[in-house]
Structure formats: C-alpha cells, structure tokens
Design an enzyme around this catalytic site. Sequence first.
Site: not given
Lengths: 534, 534
Positions: B26, B51, B53, B120, B142, B174, B343, B345, B347, B422
């Site tokens: 939860g 950055h 993210h 990145h 990263d 990283d 795709h 990555s 990193h 929460d």
Amino acid sequence: MTAVECEGRIVIVDTGLMFPTAEMLGIDLVLPDFSSLRERSDDIEAIVLTHGHEDHVGALPYVLREIGIPPVIYGGLLTIGMVRSKLDEHKLRDVPLQELPAGEVMRAGPFEIELVHMAHSIPDARAVALTTDAGTVLVTGDYKFDQTPVDGIPADVSRLAELGRSGVLCLCGDSTNADRPGVAPSESSVGPALLEVFSRCTGRIVVTSFASNVHRVQQVIDAAANLDRRVALVGRSMRKNFNIASNLGMASAPGGLFISPKEIEDFPDEKVVVISTGSQGEPLSALRRMAHRDHPDVELHSGDTVIFSATPIPGNERSVNETIDRIFQIGAQVVTAADAPIHASGHGWQEELKLMLNLTKPDYVFPFHGDHKRLKLHADLAESVGIDRTRIFTGRNGLALDVDGSGARFTADVHASMIFVDGVSVGEPDEFALRDRRKLSDDGVFIVVATISSDDGSQVADPEVIFRGVPFAEDADGLRDELRGVVEDTLADAAEEQVREISLLQQDLHDDIAEFVYEKLRRRPLVLPVVVEV
Amino acid sequence: MTAVECEGRIVIVDTGLMFPTAEMLGIDLVLPDFSSLRERSDDIEAIVLTHGHEDHVGALPYVLREIGIPPVIYGGLLTIGMVRSKLDEHKLRDVPLQELPAGEVMRAGPFEIELVHMAHSIPDARAVALTTDAGTVLVTGDYKFDQTPVDGIPADVSRLAELGRSGVLCLCGDSTNADRPGVAPSESSVGPALLEVFSRCTGRIVVTSFASNVHRVQQVIDAAANLDRRVALVGRSMRKNFNIASNLGMASAPGGLFISPKEIEDFPDEKVVVISTGSQGEPLSALRRMAHRDHPDVELHSGDTVIFSATPIPGNERSVNETIDRIFQIGAQVVTAADAPIHASGHGWQEELKLMLNLTKPDYVFPFHGDHKRLKLHADLAESVGIDRTRIFTGRNGLALDVDGSGARFTADVHASMIFVDGVSVGEPDEFALRDRRKLSDDGVFIVVATISSDDGSQVADPEVIFRGVPFAEDADGLRDELRGVVEDTLADAAEEQVREISLLQQDLHDDIAEFVYEKLRRRPLVLPVVVEV
C-alpha cells in the site's frame, strides 16, 4: 490436468497445481477446477502421471478427496515413490498407485495405456499414449530430447516413431520453450561445468538447485567427491527427495561423503559443499535464510561461493535477485547460469518440438503447457513442419477438443477456472474476499462501534474507534478523537432525521467515516461500522 | 541523494525516490531519509540535479517541504523544465530553479559547481564537479559514453580528461551496468532497427517506451514519418514530456503528423503508430489497459504489432510478461528487445565505467547507484584499471566518507533508512502497520463486539461478529453463530473468574477467537475484539 474421453470413459493425465501469483493475496495453492469431473467419478478408468513435479502431481490429494479414488493411478517408478510420500503426508492411504514400466501396455476400459520414456529435469518422466478405436492420443508431459542424459537412457525416439508410423490421432505437446531456437543443452553438460567452477573455489561452496532434479544433485555430489569435499544436504525437500531417489537406486554417494548440516562448521571451508533448497528465493527456504543470516547451521561469509544451478521461474526474478544481492552484501561470491553453463532446462527447445512433431506425425496438434505466447509459437512450429493450420488447435482450460472421423473441433466449454486453497478452505476464487484483502493490504481497516438505546436511538456509550494497517498515525489519539466526533455527528444527524433502521445508520456511518478518512489521509480503507442496540 | 560537505557547507546532488517493492504493502513512494539534513538546512548552499528521471529528482517536492528551499537549484535545461512542471503539480512555486549550462562555473560558498555534459536515456544529463580547496568531487549521475547520440553531442570526454589532469579527489560513479562486459549500444542504433521492424508491419503499430526518453520517442516519430504513418501519443506522461521537450526545441514532428488518441480509429491500421506509456506493465498505464481490452481509445486486435522499446526494470518482469501474454491472447504480434535491437540502455557498460575511471584518475573511488552486487563489480573494475583497493570505498546509504589530506575513511553513520509516502502521510517505515497489512492481506480480519453492563459485567446485547477477507465462507451465518458462541463462552468464563478489566477481557476474547479461527480455518487473521460497557 488433461482428461481424455472415449465412449463415455475417461483417463486423466496429470493433476498439477499452480503457485499463487502476487495478486492472489494470502492464497496458498491454486488447483485446477475439476468440478466438471465430480459427477463423473464413476467414469474415470485411471489417472496417469507423467512425472513427479508439483505442477503435474501436486493437486492429486485434492482430486482424490473431491472426485474419489480411481481404479488405478499409473506412473514411472520415481513418480509413484514421490506421490506415495505426498499422499502419506495428506493421510491418504490405500490409494492404488502402480508403477507402469515404459513400453508395457495396460488396458483400462476402451483405452490401452502405454508410457513412453522421456528425458526431463526429474528422472522417470514419461509421455502417455492412450489408444482407443478412434486412434492414439499422445500426451508428451514435459520433455527434452537429451541425447546424453545422466542416467544414459535418452527419450525413446524409436517408440515415438513407431507410434507415429501406426498413426497418432492427436499430439498434446509441451510448449514451455517454444520461444527458444535450437536444442536445449544436455543435462550431462552441467556436471563438467560445475566441476570447473568448483575447482576455482577456495572456500566453502553452496549449490542451490531444485530438490527434485535428482540427476543435478547427483552431479553436484560427484563433483564434490571428485574434489574430496564433504556434502551436506540442507532443506527438507532436498533430503526427502534424495532419500526417495536413493532408495530406488537412482542416486548414490560414496560412503562417508555426507555430513549433517550441524557438522558443516566442524569441517574446513575448502572441504565442504552444501546442497541447498531455495534456488527460487522462496521466503522460508534454506538459502534465503542463509542470505538473511538466519539459518541455524550455515552462516555465509566472505570466501564462500554460492552457485545457482537453476534459473528463476518467471515471476521469481525479484526474490532471486534479492537473495543474490544479500549474498553479495555478506561478501560471498555468487555464480549464476549467466556466468557459467551450470544449468540446463528440462524442456526441449524449438528443434526438439519439431522433432516430436516429425516423429509422431499427428493428424491434429494440441499445443499445451505454456502461456498464450508459447502456445502460439508452438502452433507456428507445427505449421513450419508442414502441419495444416486447420489441424492445429490452441485452446484454453476448459475447452474440449472433439476429434472423430470427420475432423476435429472445439465443442463443450466446461467450467474450468481455478480453485484456491486458503488454509484448510478450498473453493473457487472469491473475488469479494480478495478485493477486501487488497483494500486491507493497501489502506488498512477502520472500525467504529456506536452503542445506541433501542428506546430512542440515543447514544448510551462513547463510540469505539479502532484502526489497523494505518502507518504514521503518530497522533493516533488525535485521529481517534476526530473519528469519534464524526460518529457522534452522524448519530446526531440520524437522530434528527429519525433514522432508526440499523442498516441505514451503518451505511451513514460508513459513508461519513470513509469520506473523513479520504479527506484527511487520501486513503480508502475498509470501513466497518457496527451499531449495537441495547 | 548525495550530500557533499566542505567547511560545514553542503551541496546536495540529486533527490530521487524509489518505487515500493511488493513487500511495502500500500505504500505509494519511497523517499530517502533526509532527517539528518533537517537541522542543517541553513548550511545547504545548493541542490544540483543531474537529470530529470524520478530516481534522481522525484523526492524534490518532499525535500523542499521538509528541509526548506535552498538558495538555488541547478540542472540542465530539460531537467529544470521537467522539475518545474513537477513542482507546479505539488503547488510549490517560487522555487529558485536555474539552468546551469555545461561548462559554466558557479560559486556557492566554498564550492565551485560545474556541470559536465553526459549522454543518458534522457536529454541534458550532466555529471557534477564540485571543487573546493580540498579538491574536486565528481558525481557522474547516470551516464553512457555514447559516441553517436541522437542529438549529436557526446559526453564531454575532453572536460572529464581536463578534470582528471587537474586532479579528481573522489569519483562517485554510476554502477548500474557494472555487470555487463563491453560497451552499451548507441541510442542512435535504435532508430534504424525500429524502422526495420516497422517496415515489416502491415497493420497498426503500438510502440511503448519510457516517456522521458525523448530521443527514443523522437526516433519512433521519425520512423513513422518515414513510412507515412500518423502518430498518436497515448498516456499522460507521454504527452506531457513530449510537450516539455518540444517547447525547449529538443523534439519535433512534421506538421500534421500527430493525431489525437480519439482519432486513431478514423485512420487505416497501416497508417498509424501509437506511442504509449506502459513499457513496465504498470497497472493503470495505457498499454496495460489496452492489453486488458480496457482502453477508451485503442482496441488491440489481430494484425496489430506491439513493440516494447524498453526492457523490464528488475522486479517488473512479471507484470511485463503478463502484459505481453495478454496481447498474444488478443492475437496481436509482440516484438521485444529480445527479438530485435530496438532498445539501448542509458547506462554505460564495463568498458565505459573503466573509461570514466581512466579519464578522471581519481584519488578515491566511491561506486554508487547499484545493488551490492554491482557496487562490488564496479569496485573490481576500478581495481582492474590500477586503482589501489584501499582507495575504493563501497558504502551504503548513510555512511559518510571523510576525505582529507591524510586519506579517506568511512566516519559518521547518519540515520538514513527510507521514508514512506502513504497517501498524504509521510514517515519512517512503520513496521507495525505493514505487519498488520500483511496479516490483513493474507488472512483477513475478524471483529467481535461484546456489550456488557458496567454494573456486573453481564452481557446486555448479543455479540456482533464481522469478518472480511475470508474466502469461501459459504456458510458465513454458521461461522458467525459459532463465533458468537465463542464470545459468549469467553464472557461467561470471565464473569465466573470476576475479570472486569476491559483490557483483560479483550485479551481473552482475542485469544479465544484467534484459537477458534486457527483450529477451524488454519488461518491467523487480525482479530480485533471490542468491549463496550454501558
């Protein structure tokens, strides 16, 4: 679980179970829904088990309890041994378990039943050929065409070819690795790779694998013996399965090789190999407990090497990764199947599925044992070896494939969802209970108790307020006071509007508390109002 | 979140968050524990963001609320744009966000702050060089050393080399891909692969990727335009991020290319590319809803191709696989990074981590941003390029690395666990609440209300019994009657033994009900007894 019916008589092949997914909160096991067979228990000629894995035999105790005990249950020797032990645990005795040696034919009503030896990640795996006047249905079970299996007995391709020449009406084929091009590596390639990894280890070695993979465990034992290391079997199922296999003469170790888990610390690190359960990061498994520094006998430390001779079953990646990372944190080394060829799948890859199709030349193909993706890819493979698309049937649980002289078609759609085991309770998925559990686990529970006079509806005691599963309620007393205020306001309003029906009062309390909690905490917990009239 | 301190002054680099794991029932978000910085808010010179993210900026609203607003927050242009949008949503305005162009040096107390351009999976990624009299600390953020990034601006290796020649005291690097040998594929290799896959599709194309991967989305747009297909952006974050990037001139599409999600059905299938959120199988994401036939604008069907231009983040495998299988069930095709090189990555892989080490020649190496396994492997890489093991520090959250002229060592261990969000509540992990949620989700809840007289403890109303989250309670009324019987027995016993203390009575009720439920259902639910005295 596959049921094959002819002339109103039935043979059941396998009675497996599933482990619950994360959404099935609190559920212990998931069984196939065999309610459609319940009224037909008198029609069941036999149950045939292809091999001893839980997803093929695990539901047997429940099936026997629910639809009664059939005239006979057939399987290979180890399968029968493992199932007998399981039924004992469930206090089910006097079950007619019978080894059926591969190649022997037993008659059961309109069926001739024959087991065909196959290779898999457990000894004594069998395909099942059920022959009737209508033709032969071949259920492959789980298999690979391992040309160099550890026990030296490859899958019986001759018998499969013979069956194919005589004519296979329908092939029900394992689809697990229908997405993998090529041929699965042989189980016997794992031993030398393990030995190679072992020989680079200077400290203690812990190997984790499936306890039922007897040939894998044997190869670990052999590598340990080769390097003059003692072996400790850790984890209940590891010891149990080795004992069963050993009693049947399928596994062995040189005398004096084994030490008990309690003795591990008595031997120098470089003289010990621990074989442990927990390759899937299972919560209470031996390896997971070691990784959490919580195992009574094995304390991992820097210098130890933990070898995962298994890959995560889809869905277990997170728990396996978490276990691995804990081991790194302790400072021990980890070797996985990504680092060295120390695991081989027990399910054939694409070229093996094609070989099965070409050997058996079935009139109809029924890919099973896989998700929708793999059923579809298996169907594509069948088409690629020249089987007409109209003769390939990718179904789903409950859909009956009807085959006769004029063709094949899906007919009856029997009720076949899932059955949940929850503690000692067994039943169909209960959406309400699971929805409540989801709500409870996400947002907790609020309970308010109002006590009113049956004479005039006035409050006769202060409201009681309880909440659980609500984090950070640092000012819990303050929150409780506010909630009491809400209850009192609701009761006052109800009294003013002359609401005396308890169910209406409870509905009002529910709505007012839920609204208050959402406004205050942005949560939608389960709200349970109780009104007591005295 | 990394804090760099010199002469009692502090610069914070990044303020990221984590998404909760399955055990954190939860919980919405997990923040770093910044309590140790709360008393020191006056010492904070700046926050620098590498950055945009979420795992680098997501906790910023909470940090600003908790430790106050610092004199300045620096970042690259897109980072600042995305963060401004996020702070707006949190109604945090007048925050001193400031773009710091790469290569410019800003002074903040004893620090010179400089951003170094990196590549990145989001534009405008930066490393942060913090120079004081003690030397330069370089926090990489990263990064990868993509030699052919989509925007044509590779990581600034010259500046990194200059910093290395001037002397880097400590490199915080990283570690995400420290386990992957070689060099990560270039982001610009993805575009041609996507075009190749697109050109084989005869029906509709749905591509899913991270919404923040602006260059990826741009390459999908370019491939669509190349094949004369219209593009619909589906999913809130997809549209939002494209708008921000587009306004900053970092993304663009030919006029008339875009269609709204509502228009998708108006165009022939072979003329449409949908770019959708949901690459991780997130429960409410657009793609997951499509896979469950529950999206208002996109109804997947046979002939469609769904392309996963992303790989599952560890832990998301199950939800991604489930999404893929649902799409197969619908009959659409699926293409993943396992099928085509669609795709890359964001990193760097092992050779890139080594290049960073060789460029910057740090006195001390502090591998970060990775699990224990990857920190360890990053440390091994540092050793492999000639850095002495005693100069490599793999720590954990909260452990402070103290560097001065005489060496480096871990000193203070500041309190740095996690903070849970929460709903609107924020606090340290509340083990009690989570344990209750676990119990509630596994076994449900039983509530009994006993109403007794304050005069003599006798019952003045029938006991009330409620249970929720208990499946298969087909005979719920029978169970309720039995439970009422247990309550009455307990009260009778208590009356006999003259137990009048409410808390003792509740304890008795709890124990008796729990025992009864365990005997009957083999479950251990949360049992909540309420005793009302009237």
